[in-house]
Write a protein that holds these residues in place. Structure first.
Motif, PDB file in Angstrom:
ATOM      1  N   THR A 173      70.185 -67.114  18.886  1.00  0.00           N
ATOM      2  CA  THR A 173      70.522 -67.351  20.502  1.00  0.00           C
ATOM      3  C   THR A 173      69.359 -67.644  21.335  1.00  0.00           C
ATOM      4  OG1 THR A 173      69.783 -64.766  20.489  1.00  0.00           O
ATOM      5  CG2 THR A 173      72.015 -65.284  19.966  1.00  0.00           C
ATOM      6  N   MET A 174      69.692 -67.722  22.604  1.00  0.00           N
ATOM      7  CA  MET A 174      68.703 -68.014  23.505  1.00  0.00           C
ATOM      8  C   MET A 174      68.908 -67.534  24.920  1.00  0.00           C
ATOM      9  SD  MET A 174      69.501 -72.168  24.627  1.00  0.00           S
ATOM     10  CE  MET A 174      69.841 -72.786  22.982  1.00  0.00           C
ATOM     11  N   ALA A 175      68.134 -67.467  25.797  1.00  0.00           N
ATOM     12  CA  ALA A 175      68.164 -67.084  27.106  1.00  0.00           C
ATOM     13  C   ALA A 175      68.510 -68.306  28.044  1.00  0.00           C
ATOM     14  CB  ALA A 175      66.868 -66.336  27.747  1.00  0.00           C
ATOM     15  N   VAL A 176      69.091 -68.337  28.800  1.00  0.00           N
ATOM     16  CA  VAL A 176      69.659 -69.393  29.892  1.00  0.00           C
ATOM     17  C   VAL A 176      69.663 -68.980  31.248  1.00  0.00           C
ATOM     18  CG1 VAL A 176      71.515 -70.940  30.415  1.00  0.00           C
ATOM     19  CG2 VAL A 176      71.128 -70.343  27.901  1.00  0.00           C
ATOM     20  N   VAL A 177      69.332 -69.937  31.995  1.00  0.00           N
ATOM     21  CA  VAL A 177      69.257 -69.751  33.454  1.00  0.00           C
ATOM     22  C   VAL A 177      70.240 -71.110  34.059  1.00  0.00           C
ATOM     23  CG1 VAL A 177      68.100 -69.580  35.769  1.00  0.00           C
ATOM     24  CG2 VAL A 177      67.396 -68.306  33.688  1.00  0.00           C
TER      25      VAL A 177
ATOM     26  N   ARG B   1      73.801 -67.729  43.181  1.00  0.00           N
ATOM     27  CA  ARG B   1      72.263 -67.622  42.791  1.00  0.00           C
ATOM     28  C   ARG B   1      71.715 -67.681  41.371  1.00  0.00           C
ATOM     29  NH1 ARG B   1      69.256 -65.125  46.311  1.00  0.00           N
ATOM     30  NH2 ARG B   1      67.812 -64.067  44.809  1.00  0.00           N
ATOM     31  N   PRO B   2      70.655 -68.161  41.054  1.00  0.00           N
ATOM     32  CA  PRO B   2      70.243 -68.333  39.624  1.00  0.00           C
ATOM     33  C   PRO B   2      70.620 -66.945  38.788  1.00  0.00           C
ATOM     34  CG  PRO B   2      68.591 -69.184  40.900  1.00  0.00           C
ATOM     35  CD  PRO B   2      69.508 -68.522  41.947  1.00  0.00           C
ATOM     36  N   ARG B   3      70.903 -67.009  37.563  1.00  0.00           N
ATOM     37  CA  ARG B   3      71.544 -65.759  37.041  1.00  0.00           C
ATOM     38  C   ARG B   3      70.811 -66.160  35.503  1.00  0.00           C
ATOM     39  NH1 ARG B   3      76.173 -63.973  34.100  1.00  0.00           N
ATOM     40  NH2 ARG B   3      77.122 -65.715  34.589  1.00  0.00           N
ATOM     41  N   LEU B   4      69.943 -65.037  34.921  1.00  0.00           N
ATOM     42  CA  LEU B   4      69.511 -65.265  33.689  1.00  0.00           C
ATOM     43  C   LEU B   4      70.600 -64.660  32.828  1.00  0.00           C
ATOM     44  CD1 LEU B   4      67.286 -65.610  31.562  1.00  0.00           C
ATOM     45  CD2 LEU B   4      66.411 -63.226  32.043  1.00  0.00           C
ATOM     46  N   GLN B   5      70.742 -65.303  31.733  1.00  0.00           N
ATOM     47  CA  GLN B   5      72.068 -64.853  30.516  1.00  0.00           C
ATOM     48  C   GLN B   5      71.087 -64.876  29.375  1.00  0.00           C
ATOM     49  OE1 GLN B   5      74.774 -67.956  31.827  1.00  0.00           O
ATOM     50  NE2 GLN B   5      76.274 -66.362  31.401  1.00  0.00           N
TER      51      GLN B   5
ATOM     52  N   TYR C 263      60.088 -65.790  29.492  1.00  0.00           N
ATOM     53  CA  TYR C 263      59.747 -67.149  29.855  1.00  0.00           C
ATOM     54  C   TYR C 263      60.618 -67.540  31.208  1.00  0.00           C
ATOM     55  CZ  TYR C 263      55.839 -68.188  26.734  1.00  0.00           C
ATOM     56  OH  TYR C 263      54.757 -68.203  26.070  1.00  0.00           O
ATOM     57  N   LEU C 264      61.679 -67.113  31.407  1.00  0.00           N
ATOM     58  CA  LEU C 264      62.437 -67.555  32.248  1.00  0.00           C
ATOM     59  C   LEU C 264      62.869 -66.768  33.489  1.00  0.00           C
ATOM     60  CD1 LEU C 264      65.592 -69.024  30.151  1.00  0.00           C
ATOM     61  CD2 LEU C 264      63.572 -69.987  31.028  1.00  0.00           C
ATOM     62  N   ASP C 265      62.024 -65.518  33.454  1.00  0.00           N
ATOM     63  CA  ASP C 265      62.158 -64.524  34.735  1.00  0.00           C
ATOM     64  C   ASP C 265      61.677 -65.266  36.104  1.00  0.00           C
ATOM     65  OD1 ASP C 265      62.999 -62.486  33.240  1.00  0.00           O
ATOM     66  OD2 ASP C 265      61.131 -61.546  32.768  1.00  0.00           O
ATOM     67  N   PRO C 266      60.785 -66.145  35.883  1.00  0.00           N
ATOM     68  CA  PRO C 266      60.114 -66.753  37.251  1.00  0.00           C
ATOM     69  C   PRO C 266      61.284 -67.835  37.673  1.00  0.00           C
ATOM     70  CG  PRO C 266      58.355 -66.852  35.370  1.00  0.00           C
ATOM     71  CD  PRO C 266      59.469 -66.331  34.839  1.00  0.00           C
ATOM     72  N   TYR C 267      62.042 -68.114  37.046  1.00  0.00           N
ATOM     73  CA  TYR C 267      63.139 -69.160  37.468  1.00  0.00           C
ATOM     74  C   TYR C 267      64.186 -68.449  38.231  1.00  0.00           C
ATOM     75  CZ  TYR C 267      61.855 -73.241  34.386  1.00  0.00           C
ATOM     76  OH  TYR C 267      61.172 -73.964  33.912  1.00  0.00           O
ATOM     77  N   VAL C 268      64.200 -66.996  37.903  1.00  0.00           N
ATOM     78  CA  VAL C 268      65.240 -66.052  38.953  1.00  0.00           C
ATOM     79  C   VAL C 268      64.570 -65.562  39.800  1.00  0.00           C
ATOM     80  CG1 VAL C 268      66.858 -64.129  38.977  1.00  0.00           C
ATOM     81  CG2 VAL C 268      66.834 -65.741  36.742  1.00  0.00           C
ATOM     82  N   ARG C 269      63.271 -65.147  39.467  1.00  0.00           N
ATOM     83  CA  ARG C 269      62.625 -64.266  40.672  1.00  0.00           C
ATOM     84  C   ARG C 269      62.027 -65.284  41.909  1.00  0.00           C
ATOM     85  NH1 ARG C 269      58.623 -62.896  37.691  1.00  0.00           N
ATOM     86  NH2 ARG C 269      57.243 -64.438  38.194  1.00  0.00           N
ATOM     87  N   ASP C 270      61.776 -66.426  41.378  1.00  0.00           N
ATOM     88  CA  ASP C 270      60.933 -67.173  42.361  1.00  0.00           C
ATOM     89  C   ASP C 270      61.965 -68.389  43.277  1.00  0.00           C
ATOM     90  OD1 ASP C 270      58.507 -66.250  41.734  1.00  0.00           O
ATOM     91  OD2 ASP C 270      58.070 -68.041  40.409  1.00  0.00           O
ATOM     92  N   MET C 271      63.305 -68.104  42.824  1.00  0.00           N
ATOM     93  CA  MET C 271      64.419 -69.275  43.224  1.00  0.00           C
ATOM     94  C   MET C 271      64.807 -68.711  44.429  1.00  0.00           C
ATOM     95  SD  MET C 271      64.592 -72.084  41.508  1.00  0.00           S
ATOM     96  CE  MET C 271      66.164 -72.617  42.096  1.00  0.00           C
TER      97      MET C 271
END
Length: 387
Positions: free
Chosen positions: A107-111, A119-123, A379-387
């Motif tokens: 599996t992987m995480a996706v934004v 809004r951007p969402r981490l899955q 690694y994808l947390d900043p894509y949600v936090r900083d958008m």
């Protein structure tokens, strides 16, 4: 054929045009390599105004329309002229490619840049088969039909799958070479040409099948329709007659509608993604392949557990000295960069964790992506936090 492609000395890029062999076309003044300029820009956190634009979707073309994967309106003859879809869910990122970014659980995480709430969402724990897809993305609806009928149903999807068989094999080989070679190793000319051919095809392939490029092809359909009219197949009756000429033994349902506008959309999309025959040489896909095939290539690798963030579109950065670089990860551990710096060099680098963070940060700040994915959710947390 691709332009000559030459190696730099092990461990460094060639200076100017030294040791790179002959090159067709005007020479540029010696300067720092496009890769060094890119990394300097990254480390200083200064990006050109054009750097966030990404590679443009495939632009409109007035290509020949008599060949859309065959002669005239032939299309793939394993498909009916009009019918329903066997496959509705069509992936705009190949599954064999996405598979290169999964973790040990598959599996992987996706934004997504625009989640359901805008809004951007981490899955987390997403499987490849549920990522980067849209219903009937590459299909042309039969006009006025409410039962889900389409012209040449799934023909583009199946043509893409044939291409994917080749691309999947070449990606596997390229990754194996990249991960086993040392920066000081030299590739023979055949292997070097093979890597360059794959990269210069794969990057435009990803762009050409994207939803943005599908929209571009539909916008370009009026130009294709005009070309169809000039070729004498711009009316319903002329299209019907052309179809009869190409397939004289096929029993044609006389009630079927040959809608020029709808069919021009089908042809426009096919020419953009899967041009064949003479149409290929006048296609944007061919132009992009030749342009990238004439670039310098840098292959970067990272260590296990410190992955590249995958992107649904390459990053395009305008750099000093009128140089442009394209960056695209091929897997969690391998990324490539192409630069039209006039040098035609090849280099392999094993990058540091610091540079990896900077490259993943560049991806985050780029305005072109719609979907990012990674084996590590943190690694994808900043894509949600900083958008």
């Amino acid at each position: 054929p691709l332009m000559p492609f030459h190696r730099s000395e092990p461990g460094r890029l060639a200076e100017g045009n030294a040791n790179t062999g002959s090159h067709a076309g005007p020479e540029r003044k010696p300067h720092r390599s496009g890769f060094d300029s890119f990394f300097r820009e990254v480390s200083m956190a200064k990006r050109s105004r054009d750097a966030s634009d990404g590679i443009d979707p495939v632009p409109p073309v007035d290509a020949a329309v008599m060949d859309s994967g065959g002669s005239r309106m032939s299309g793939p003859r394993t498909m009916p002229l009009v019918g329903t879809l066997d496959t509705k869910r069509e992936h705009y990122l190949p599954r064999f490619f996405l598979q290169r970014f999964v973790n040990d659980k598959g599996t992987m995480a996706v934004v997504s840049r625009m989640g359901l709430d805008g809004r951007p969402r981490l899955q987390r724990n997403m499987r490849v088969e549920n990522i980067a897809l849209r219903n009937a993305l590459y299909e042309t609806a039969y006009p006025g039909d409410r039962d889900g009928s389409y012209y040449f149903p799934n023909s583009n999807e199946k043509s893409l799958s044939y291409m994917e068989d080749f691309l999947s094999r070449e990606l596997r080989w390229t990754l194996d070479v990249a991960l086993t070679m040392r920066p000081s190793d030299r590739l023979d000319d055949e292997d070097l040409s093979r890597i360059m051919m794959f990269v210069s095809l794969f990057v435009p392939h990803i762009v050409s099948r994207s939803p943005r490029s599908v929209d571009c092809a539909i916008d370009n359909a009026p130009h294709v329709l005009e070309a169809m009219r000039e070729a004498g197949i711009g009316s319903s009756e002329s299209l019907r007659e052309a179809y009869r000429e190409v397939f004289p033994d096929e029993k044609l349902d006389e009630t079927l509608v040959f809608d020029p506008r709808s069919l021009s959309e089908y042809v426009s999309l096919r020419l953009q993604m899967i041009p064949g025959g003479e149409a290929f040489e006048s296609s944007p896909l061919c132009d992009a392949m030749h342009h990238l095939g004439d670039c310098s290539l840098l292959v970067m690798t990272t260590s296990v557990g410190h992955p590249f963030i995958g992107l649904d579109a390459p990053i395009r950065a305008a750099l000093p000295d009128e140089c442009v670089a394209w960056y695209y990860p091929l897997s969690s551990r391998v990324a490539v960069m192409l630069a039209d710096d006039g040098r035609h060099t090849f280099e392999k680098r094993s990058i540091s964790h610091r540079l990896l963070k900077e490259l993943n940060g560049v991806a985050r700040n780029d305005g072109n992506w719609r979907l990012v994915f990674c084996e590590r959710p943190d690694y994808l947390d900043p894509y949600v936090r900083d958008m």
